[in-house]
Design an enzyme around this catalytic site. Sequence first.
Site, PDB file in Angstrom:
ATOM      1  N   ASP A 110      38.102  35.005  12.597  1.00 52.13           N
ATOM      2  CA  ASP A 110      37.322  35.790  13.556  1.00 52.13           C
ATOM      3  C   ASP A 110      35.816  35.708  13.313  1.00 52.13           C
ATOM      4  O   ASP A 110      35.068  35.193  14.146  1.00 52.13           O
ATOM      5  CB  ASP A 110      37.808  37.244  13.579  1.00 52.13           C
ATOM      6  CG  ASP A 110      37.960  37.868  12.194  1.00 52.13           C
ATOM      7  OD1 ASP A 110      37.484  37.267  11.206  1.00 52.13           O
ATOM      8  OD2 ASP A 110      38.548  38.962  12.103  1.00 52.13           O
TER       9      ASP A 110
ATOM     10  N   ASP B 296      42.588  44.419  -1.539  1.00 48.09           N
ATOM     11  CA  ASP B 296      43.576  43.483  -1.003  1.00 48.09           C
ATOM     12  C   ASP B 296      43.092  42.055  -1.177  1.00 48.09           C
ATOM     13  O   ASP B 296      41.902  41.760  -0.968  1.00 48.09           O
ATOM     14  CB  ASP B 296      43.825  43.767   0.483  1.00 48.09           C
ATOM     15  CG  ASP B 296      44.361  45.172   0.712  1.00 48.09           C
ATOM     16  OD1 ASP B 296      45.249  45.587  -0.062  1.00 48.09           O
ATOM     17  OD2 ASP B 296      43.889  45.851   1.639  1.00 48.09           O
TER      18      ASP B 296
ATOM     19  N   ASP C 246      44.040  38.054  -0.070  1.00 47.50           N
ATOM     20  CA  ASP C 246      44.818  37.152   0.767  1.00 47.50           C
ATOM     21  C   ASP C 246      44.609  35.719   0.303  1.00 47.50           C
ATOM     22  O   ASP C 246      43.511  35.337  -0.124  1.00 47.50           O
ATOM     23  CB  ASP C 246      44.399  37.269   2.238  1.00 47.50           C
ATOM     24  CG  ASP C 246      44.704  38.653   2.811  1.00 47.50           C
ATOM     25  OD1 ASP C 246      45.559  39.349   2.238  1.00 47.50           O
ATOM     26  OD2 ASP C 246      44.079  39.035   3.819  1.00 47.50           O
TER      27      ASP C 246
END
Length: 450
Positions: free
Chosen positions: A144, A64, A66
């Site tokens: 985070d 993935d 982003d």
Amino acid sequence: MNPEARTFPTPALTVIPRERHVISRKNISKAALRVLYRLHDAGYDAFLVGGAVRDLLLGGHPKDFDVATNATPDEVKKLFRNCRLIGRRFRLAHVVFGPEIIEVATFRGTGEEEGGDGDRHIVDGLIVRDNVWGTIEEDAVRRDFRVNALYYDISDFSVRDYVGGMQDLEQRVLHLIGDPATRYREDPVRMLRAARLAAKLGFTIDPRAAAPFEELGPLLTESSPARLFDESLKLFLAGHGLKSFRMLEQCGLLKFMFPATARALRRGDQALRSLIEQGLANTDARIAEGKSVTPAFLFAVLLWGEVRDLAHAWMAKGVDGNEAWARAAAHVVGEQCQRVAIPRRFTLTMEEIWSLQPRFEQIQRKRVFRLMAHPRFRAAFDFLLLRGAESPALRELGQWWAHAQQLPQEVLAAALPASGGKTGADAAATAAPPRKRRRRRKSGHKPDSA
């Protein structure tokens, strides 16, 4: 200034030029590169960000990708006809290339400036809506973990580090950005993410980041059960399930996601622990080989101890066996779905796997062939093999069924009693399918010479 903004550290930029890092565009998906270049060519800042950058720097091959940008979701949509906007809590743009989706997020701000574009809403420390746009510096400190706040700049192929993520990659440690207790209250699922990333990457969790787990772990029970289902798939069905399970136990978080599993293990059942760990190890191996896996089997493994113990307790009170297993399954699944919203299509399969276990002990001709024809036979049989650690008798039973499946139907039928008789391993021994014997050549016989 919004008081929430003061919980974030002050960013300090370090730029790692192309010649000092290992990221190569050949390891980035073509779809992600198309998005990055189109944003850049339109005059916007465009960065690969998060787990993809982290994994590329560690030599991995992320699936993935982003993208972070200063373009708003509406501006992204104007650039891409194959774009759809999603999310209310976090507004995002998804750019779709066939089966691949590139997620594009606008830089998040740390607080709502006067006249700013967007809105942010916090209730009891929990972020319920966050669409305040900001700068890349603000976006970095809003993420985070420090290893997830690294940005790959398509304009010059450098990596930007605002919070010390490169140092954490080198030291193989997870530091949370900002005050841990505040960040976990904003989003309790970050505690699970810490355990998952530590397991996946082989990192340690910074003691300061792990310290609030015991106190704030109960906040997970207030999280969306549907979201926790998604997190459980990431924990257990991404190729590092066994490590994730052990990390959840080590961090004291397992009891908040799977209370029945934690209770059963606290009873000191080493056979159950063996079953769970072997089931997770087998799942990891299948994923590594590119084979399919189903959440139903894994959840059946995790919850088996409580289901088995409840069923046996009800049978000891005189409840019919089938009814006891049905009650036990319904009770455990009902409790579990209040924490993790397992879809009905999976819970039905779990209940069938459990209910078929006693039927493996019924070694009579019609029952054996009826069980073999059941659509869940294979999954239930694999489950029986995992249960071999419970007793030598179960191991023998599993071996009998494994051998029985290899025999021609007529040979197996001849070896089985038509009805009645013993059940369980004793019956399996009595009705052991005959093994085919090899013909031995008579001694002294030699073939004619040519």
